[in-house]
Scaffold this motif. Structure first.
Motif, PDB file in Angstrom:
ATOM      1  N   GLY A 154       0.810  -1.194   0.000  1.00 10.55           N
ATOM      2  CA  GLY A 154       0.000   0.000   0.000  1.00 10.55           C
ATOM      3  C   GLY A 154       0.851   1.254   0.000  1.00 10.55           C
ATOM      4  N   SER A 155       0.178   2.403  -0.076  1.00  9.75           N
ATOM      5  CA  SER A 155       0.871   3.682  -0.101  1.00  9.75           C
ATOM      6  C   SER A 155       1.196   4.133   1.324  1.00  9.75           C
ATOM      7  CB  SER A 155      -0.009   4.731  -0.783  1.00  9.75           C
ATOM      8  OG  SER A 155      -1.204   4.923  -0.040  1.00  9.75           O
ATOM      9  N   GLN A 156       1.940   5.252   1.421  1.00  5.78           N
ATOM     10  CA  GLN A 156       2.258   5.784   2.736  1.00  5.78           C
ATOM     11  C   GLN A 156       0.997   6.202   3.489  1.00  5.78           C
ATOM     12  OE1 GLN A 156       5.322   8.736   3.020  1.00  5.78           O
ATOM     13  NE2 GLN A 156       6.723   7.683   1.610  1.00  5.78           N
ATOM     14  N   GLY A 157       0.003   6.726   2.772  1.00  6.14           N
ATOM     15  CA  GLY A 157      -1.263   7.087   3.411  1.00  6.14           C
ATOM     16  C   GLY A 157      -1.961   5.866   4.001  1.00  6.14           C
ATOM     17  N   ASP A 158      -1.942   4.749   3.221  1.00  7.80           N
ATOM     18  CA  ASP A 158      -2.552   3.525   3.728  1.00  7.80           C
ATOM     19  C   ASP A 158      -1.812   3.014   4.969  1.00  7.80           C
ATOM     20  OD1 ASP A 158      -4.355   3.588   1.623  1.00  7.80           O
ATOM     21  OD2 ASP A 158      -3.054   2.372   0.321  1.00  7.80           O
ATOM     22  N   VAL A 159      -0.484   3.135   4.951  1.00 13.59           N
ATOM     23  CA  VAL A 159       0.318   2.668   6.090  1.00 13.59           C
ATOM     24  C   VAL A 159      -0.010   3.483   7.336  1.00 13.59           C
ATOM     25  CG1 VAL A 159       2.660   2.521   7.002  1.00 13.59           C
ATOM     26  CG2 VAL A 159       2.173   1.762   4.660  1.00 13.59           C
TER      27      VAL A 159
END
Length: 393
Positions: A154-159
């Motif tokens: 996932g992306s940094q936002g998802d993390v």
């Protein structure tokens, strides 16, 4: 009855000792308890640490980490130059300083995908406080959470979203309530301290009463009176017990009235055990006074015995300091003193969590052991009195 009244008048003739030992010293114990009661109203408040964050990365991961650190702490603005950082640490302006290097967020995502170690952060902890160390541990835990979420993809936002959701989840906990309400610590301190004024007042007054009765002139008139020895002895025992009850009622009554009024309704069983233990020790004190009086000691000697032995028994029993602070040899000796057993009953009642037969009987047994000390001392005094009677006769 007239003999009993005469004995009580002799006791009241020494009222100065009653005022000093019983009234004044007992009030000192109450003052100690009141001081503890006033200091026990403190409440726990969480400490907010002073933190500074220098974010050279400005990624979603670094901003999330910065927000997490600043959430429950006091954020101190700080320039990113080297001199400002050194001054802040040297002057203890912050407890924790976090520097996030450029590219840290990207490096963490790569490291999580490759199962590599997390990229390092630059953190400094103040040397004057342990608060910064606790903040550093929380930072490391949050970074490990980011690393674990990034390993799932996932992306940094998802993390960040996954990590924050996991972090905010709480485990349901419940506190096991106590069926028995503990006694106030102020009442416990006053009860333990009262062992000294009870022993000193009862012992010295009864010793002086016995000294007066055993004087050769008065002894001859008592023997020549038409009253039987049994009646005289009953009146004497009644006078001794009456004085012990007065000392007990004064001390325990003050403690309950000023420090334990709430415990009457909330903890009646524990309060009753404390009162029973002090009553047993009061009767032991009467037995010691009877024995000292049979020895025919002087007034100064009676005062010395009352003070020295009163302090010694209270110290060995745990009234002045916790028994865990005493050497093992003294603790072993304390087992052979009466107030040690009264102390065990008082402390056990104060710390009782559940009122049941299994929890009350051992404490009553301790009170019984204390009472046995009094009976043994009384028997020694009676034997000594008979020997003196034969000598005087």
């Amino acid at each position: 009855m007239p003999t009993f009244k005469t004995y009580m008048r002799i006791l009241l003739a020494h009222r100065i000792y009653i005022i000093i030992y019983l009234v004044i010293i007992s009030i000192t114990g109450i003052a100690i308890g009141l001081s503890m009661a006033s200091g026990s109203s403190q409440h726990f408040t969480a400490t907010s640490s002073r933190v500074a964050i220098i974010d050279h990365d400005d990624s979603k991961l670094s901003r999330a980490l910065s927000a997490h650190v600043a959430k429950d702490n006091t954020l101190v603005p700080l320039a990113g130059d080297k001199k400002s950082v050194q001054d802040a640490l040297a002057q203890d302006a912050v407890s924790y300083l976090l520097v996030i290097p450029k590219g840290w967020g990207h490096d963490l995502m790569v490291a999580a995908g490759d199962k590599d170690t997390t990229p390092a952060l630059e953190a400094s902890v103040s040397y004057r406080s342990g608060e910064g160390f606790l903040v550093d541990q929380e930072v490391k835990s949050y970074v490990q959470g980011l690393y674990g979420s990034a390993s799932l993809g996932g992306s940094q936002g998802d993390v960040v979203r996954t990590t924050d959701e996991s972090w905010d989840k709480s485990i349901g906990v419940s506190t096991i309530g106590q069926r028995a309400t503990p006694l106030p610590s102020s009442l416990l301190s006053a009860a333990l301290f009262s062992s000294y004024p009870i022993f000193a007042s009862v012992t010295v007054c009864i010793a002086l009463l016995m000294k007066a009765l055993n004087a050769r002139a008065l002894h001859g008139r008592r023997v020549a009176s038409p009253q039987s020895p049994r009646e005289r002895n009953v009146a004497l025992v009644a006078a001794c017990v009456c004085l012990a009850l007065i000392a007990w009622a004064w001390n325990f009554g003050l403690q309950v009235t000023l420090l334990g009024r709430d415990a009457i309704a909330r903890s009646p069983e524990q309060l009753g055990i404390v009162g029973l233990a002090l009553l047993a020790y009061s009767l032991v004190s009467a037995s010691v006074g009877f024995l000292v009086g049979q020895l025919g000691v002087s007034e100064n000697a009676a005062n010395a015995v009352a003070n020295i032995f009163g302090m010694m028994l209270s110290a060995l029993g745990g009234a002045w300091a916790d028994l865990s602070l005493l050497p093992d040899a003294l603790v072993a000796v304390a087992h052979f003193t009466p107030f040690y057993w009264a102390y065990r009953a008082i402390e056990g009642a104060s710390a009782m969590r559940v009122v049941s037969t299994s929890s009350v009987l051992p404490l009553v047994g301790c009170v019984g052991v204390c009472t046995l000390f009094g009976i043994a001392i009384l028997l020694v005094g009676i034997a000594l009195g008979r020997a003196r009677t034969r000598q005087l006769g």
